[in-house]
Design a protein around this motif. Structure first.
Motif, short mmCIF file in Angstrom:
data_model
loop_
_atom_site.label_atom_id
_atom_site.label_comp_id
_atom_site.label_asym_id
_atom_site.label_seq_id
_atom_site.Cartn_x
_atom_site.Cartn_y
_atom_site.Cartn_z
N ILE A 95 0.86 -1.18 0.00
CA ILE A 95 0.00 0.00 0.00
C ILE A 95 0.90 1.23 0.00
N LEU A 96 0.74 2.07 -1.00
CA LEU A 96 1.50 3.32 -1.10
C LEU A 96 0.58 4.47 -0.70
N TYR A 97 1.10 5.37 0.11
CA TYR A 97 0.31 6.50 0.61
C TYR A 97 0.67 7.75 -0.20
N ARG A 98 -0.30 8.24 -0.93
CA ARG A 98 -0.08 9.32 -1.88
C ARG A 98 0.35 10.63 -1.23
N LEU A 99 -0.37 11.07 -0.22
CA LEU A 99 -0.07 12.39 0.36
C LEU A 99 1.30 12.46 1.02
N PRO A 100 1.70 11.48 1.83
CA PRO A 100 3.06 11.58 2.38
C PRO A 100 4.15 11.52 1.32
N ILE A 101 3.96 10.73 0.28
CA ILE A 101 4.98 10.65 -0.77
C ILE A 101 5.07 11.98 -1.51
N GLU A 102 3.94 12.56 -1.84
CA GLU A 102 3.96 13.82 -2.60
C GLU A 102 4.33 15.03 -1.76
N ARG A 103 3.80 15.12 -0.57
CA ARG A 103 3.93 16.36 0.19
C ARG A 103 5.17 16.43 1.08
N LEU A 104 5.67 15.28 1.51
CA LEU A 104 6.81 15.31 2.43
C LEU A 104 8.14 15.15 1.71
N ALA A 105 8.11 15.13 0.41
CA ALA A 105 9.35 15.00 -0.37
C ALA A 105 9.97 16.38 -0.57
N HIS A 106 11.26 16.39 -0.65
CA HIS A 106 11.99 17.63 -0.93
C HIS A 106 12.69 17.46 -2.27
N LEU A 107 12.02 17.90 -3.32
CA LEU A 107 12.58 17.77 -4.66
C LEU A 107 13.52 18.94 -4.93
N HIS A 108 14.66 18.66 -5.55
CA HIS A 108 15.57 19.75 -5.88
C HIS A 108 15.09 20.50 -7.12
N ARG A 109 14.22 19.88 -7.91
CA ARG A 109 13.60 20.53 -9.05
C ARG A 109 12.14 20.10 -9.08
N ASP A 110 11.23 21.04 -8.94
CA ASP A 110 9.81 20.74 -8.83
C ASP A 110 9.16 20.75 -10.22
N ASP A 111 9.27 19.63 -10.91
CA ASP A 111 8.62 19.49 -12.21
C ASP A 111 8.04 18.09 -12.33
N ASP A 112 7.34 17.83 -13.43
CA ASP A 112 6.63 16.55 -13.60
C ASP A 112 7.59 15.36 -13.61
N LEU A 113 8.73 15.51 -14.26
CA LEU A 113 9.68 14.41 -14.35
C LEU A 113 10.20 14.00 -12.98
N HIS A 114 10.58 14.97 -12.17
CA HIS A 114 11.13 14.65 -10.86
C HIS A 114 10.07 14.12 -9.90
N ARG A 115 8.84 14.61 -10.04
CA ARG A 115 7.76 14.06 -9.21
C ARG A 115 7.50 12.61 -9.59
N ARG A 116 7.51 12.30 -10.89
CA ARG A 116 7.30 10.92 -11.32
C ARG A 116 8.45 10.03 -10.85
#
Length: 146
Positions: A95-116
Motif C-alpha cells: 500500500i503506497l500513501y499518496r499524500l506523504p509521498i507527494e507532500r513530504l518530499a523535498h525535490l531539488h527541481r519541482d517538475d513533472d519528471l522529478h515528481r514521477r
C-alpha cells in the motif's frame, strides 16, 4: 353549437429558417470538439504507480501476485514518523500513501519528471522491502551501467 377552427390552428405561422427547433437562434452543438483529458495529481500518481508496478511484475516473478494499492494517508503514524508505504507480505499487498509521498518530499527541481521519479522510486523501495532486497537490485542488468 358549431365548432370552428381558429386561424392559428388552421394555418400555423412558419418560422424563419435560421431558427432552431424551438425558435431559438444560433444554437451550438451538444458535443464540443475533443478537449484534452483532465490531468489531476491523483491520476498522475496512479499512472506512475501502475507503470512502475507493471515493470516490476514483469521483471520479478515473486511480485506477479502482489497487489499494489494506493491510499491517501496511513491510519496512524509509527515510531519513524509518517510511513510512505506499508508492506503486508501475508496478504501479498503493498500500500503506497499518496499524500506523504507527494507532500513530504523535498525535490531539488519541482517538475513533472522529478515528481514521477520520486513516485517510481517509492514503488521500487516498497517492492524491495517486500522482497527483502536492495532497491538497486530490482532493475534489469541493462540499466546497471547508466
Amino acid at each position: 353549437m358549431a365548432w370552428r377552427r381558429t386561424r392559428s390552428a388552421a394555418h400555423p405561422a412558419r418560422r424563419p429558417a435560421r431558427h432552431g427547433r424551438h425558435g431559438r437562434e444560433g444554437r451550438s452543438p451538444v458535443v464540443r470538439p475533443p478537449l484534452p483529458p483532465l490531468d489531476t495529481r491523483v491520476e498522475r500518481f496512479d499512472l506512475a504507480v501502475g507503470s512502475a508496478a507493471e515493470f516490476l511484475r514483469s521483471a520479478w516473478e515473486e511480485l506477479r501476485e502482489v497487489r499494489f494499492e494506493v491510499a491517501d494517508m496511513p491510519a496512524m503514524t509509527d515510531a519513524d514518523g509518517i510511513p510512505r508505504w506499508t508492506v503486508l507480505r501475508d496478504e501479498r499487498r503493498i500500500i503506497l500513501y499518496r499524500l506523504p509521498i507527494e507532500r513530504l518530499a523535498h525535490l531539488h527541481r519541482d517538475d513533472d519528471l522529478h515528481r514521477r521519479m520520486l513516485i517510481e522510486g517509492s514503488v521500487f523501495r516498497a517492492a524491495a522491502e517486500y522482497l527483502e532486497r536492495d532497491p538497486w537490485d530490482l532493475g534489469p542488468e541493462r540499466f546497471r551501467y547508466f
